[in-house]
Design a protein around this motif. Sequence first.
Motif, PDB file in Angstrom:
ATOM      1  N   TYR A   1      42.351  33.886  42.039  1.00 48.58           N
ATOM      2  CA  TYR A   1      42.544  35.163  42.737  1.00 48.58           C
ATOM      3  C   TYR A   1      42.724  34.990  44.244  1.00 48.58           C
ATOM      4  N   ASP A   2      42.945  33.771  44.715  1.00 47.29           N
ATOM      5  CA  ASP A   2      43.254  33.583  46.133  1.00 47.29           C
ATOM      6  C   ASP A   2      44.504  34.390  46.488  1.00 47.29           C
ATOM      7  N   HIS A   3      44.382  35.238  47.506  1.00 47.21           N
ATOM      8  CA  HIS A   3      45.488  36.077  47.996  1.00 47.21           C
ATOM      9  C   HIS A   3      45.939  37.126  46.967  1.00 47.21           C
ATOM     10  N   ILE A   4      45.073  37.410  45.993  1.00 44.75           N
ATOM     11  CA  ILE A   4      45.341  38.453  44.992  1.00 44.75           C
ATOM     12  C   ILE A   4      44.107  39.342  44.889  1.00 44.75           C
ATOM     13  N   ASP A   5      44.300  40.653  44.869  1.00 42.84           N
ATOM     14  CA  ASP A   5      43.190  41.585  44.656  1.00 42.84           C
ATOM     15  C   ASP A   5      43.002  41.826  43.165  1.00 42.84           C
ATOM     16  N   LYS A   6      41.777  42.124  42.784  1.00 42.48           N
ATOM     17  CA  LYS A   6      41.487  42.319  41.366  1.00 42.48           C
ATOM     18  C   LYS A   6      42.107  43.590  40.807  1.00 42.48           C
ATOM     19  N   ASP A   7      42.553  44.485  41.697  1.00 41.22           N
ATOM     20  CA  ASP A   7      43.248  45.680  41.193  1.00 41.22           C
ATOM     21  C   ASP A   7      44.752  45.448  41.053  1.00 41.22           C
ATOM     22  N   GLN A   8      45.182  44.182  41.232  1.00 35.30           N
ATOM     23  CA  GLN A   8      46.584  43.833  41.024  1.00 35.30           C
ATOM     24  C   GLN A   8      46.827  43.231  39.640  1.00 35.30           C
ATOM     25  N   ILE A   9      45.855  42.451  39.171  1.00 41.37           N
ATOM     26  CA  ILE A   9      46.053  41.746  37.903  1.00 41.37           C
ATOM     27  C   ILE A   9      44.703  41.493  37.243  1.00 41.37           C
ATOM     28  N   GLU A  10      44.707  41.461  35.931  1.00 39.66           N
ATOM     29  CA  GLU A  10      43.493  41.210  35.142  1.00 39.66           C
ATOM     30  C   GLU A  10      43.713  39.960  34.292  1.00 39.66           C
ATOM     31  N   ILE A  11      42.705  39.097  34.265  1.00 45.64           N
ATOM     32  CA  ILE A  11      42.727  37.937  33.366  1.00 45.64           C
ATOM     33  C   ILE A  11      41.682  38.197  32.298  1.00 45.64           C
TER      34      ILE A  11
END
Length: 485
Positions: free
Chosen positions: A193-203
């Motif tokens: 999730y470096d440089h990614i917000d958790k509201d952008q993508i889910e794993i």
Amino acid sequence: MPITIMGDKEFENVPSIKSKALRINLNENIYGTFSEIGAGQETVRNFFRAGGASGTIAKAMSAYDKDFSDAIYGVENDRRYVTEARLKKMLSHEINLIEERISREKHPNKLFFSYANTVATIDFAKKYKGHGWVGIRYQVSPEEDYNEISLHIRFKENDARHQQNTLGILGVNLIYGAYYKYDSPKKLLRYLYDHIDKDQIEIDTINFSGPRFERVDNRLMSLQLVKNGMTDAVMFSPDGNNVLPAKILYKKNILALRGSFRPVTKVNMDMFEKSRELFFSENRVSEEDTEVIFEITLSNLRAEGEINEKDFMDRAKLLCSLGQTVMISNFQEYYKVVEYFSKYSKMRMGLAMGVNNLVDVFDEKYYRHLSGGILEAFGKLFFKDLKVYLYPLKDPETGEITTSENLMVHPRMKELYKFFKYNGRVEDIENYNPDILDIYSREVLQMITDGKEGWEDMLPEKTTSMIKEQNLFHYKENKEKAQKV
């Protein structure tokens, strides 16, 4: 020597995406292929832009046309393209090609890799946000067998271009982590999730395999996904492998049992068996189209503010040994569980629970954060074709049995409870075993902890033997301590 100013605090410096790609590119040994289907060639684009890509990229391709894709990777039995099976075929095919075409004698130090993704981005109506599979198969030593990391993602953004960009960043993070963080899988997971917000993508699913991950338990990695807020729930099958929730739940009738299962007692199994009988007696419900889920909430895995991973593994092993599918969730309230299931299935749903759990369901304090309060929660809980199967409670002092008929809720909730009760949304489990109502899992666990005898009769035979054979809940140590005392 860098300059420091009084008052500076230590923090972890996160490399930029360009820096990560450049470090890979400048390594003369890391060499491989990129195969990306469904969202452009977003990952490899970052490597091209970083510079020095010719030392890393053997090939980059996108087989968008289905006939082309089938000609290269073969036809899937289900004729679908965004699947784990498709990802595996892509990784295998490309690794075989690079092994075939690049001479090991000429390049003895090369560390080959194959990165692939197969995804579907948001549709034009913006109702379906899309999902995909992403993975890498790679070496960290030329003489060593390949390692593999594969994961399933769900897009949360509402624009296809944003989704493509996020996927490209995730791909770089995965490749970088695979090479430089493989010795610490938990950190590798967070760095995705470096440089990614958790509201952008889910794993919601991840699996590690290969020589560098022999000691990695993928169930614990699933736990980390929920713990880190990367997803709300994860599942694993009776064989202990992580499994995609959508694959398990899609278009299925669902019966869920929530509990601590610490350990699994005869009461738990009696509730399971009797509620299943009632659920199968419902219209349009059969065993073939039904999935039974044993759910453990994250709050039940915490001990003194932290998750006890050993305790989690003990429970997971017990449930899997009994042939059950396990879900670990971040849902404290039942209505959130039903909402989650509703994402994957519109079929019938059932919740098996004890009296105390149902009393909590009708407690207003759990819904103060909702603008519509308990009515909003109940609208989400019961608007589907859902039924609660209620297991009775025996008062240890008076011996009185509590069922849905004499259950006491707060006076303000009394009429609301009656509404659901008389509309058939709450059904008593009447054919229960009265001889086991005095069994409580916390008391059984205390007996095991204290090294006392007699707990064996309170658990299913298979559970008892597993606790002893595999030293679950520190059985052997506790017994030895008790004998010394």
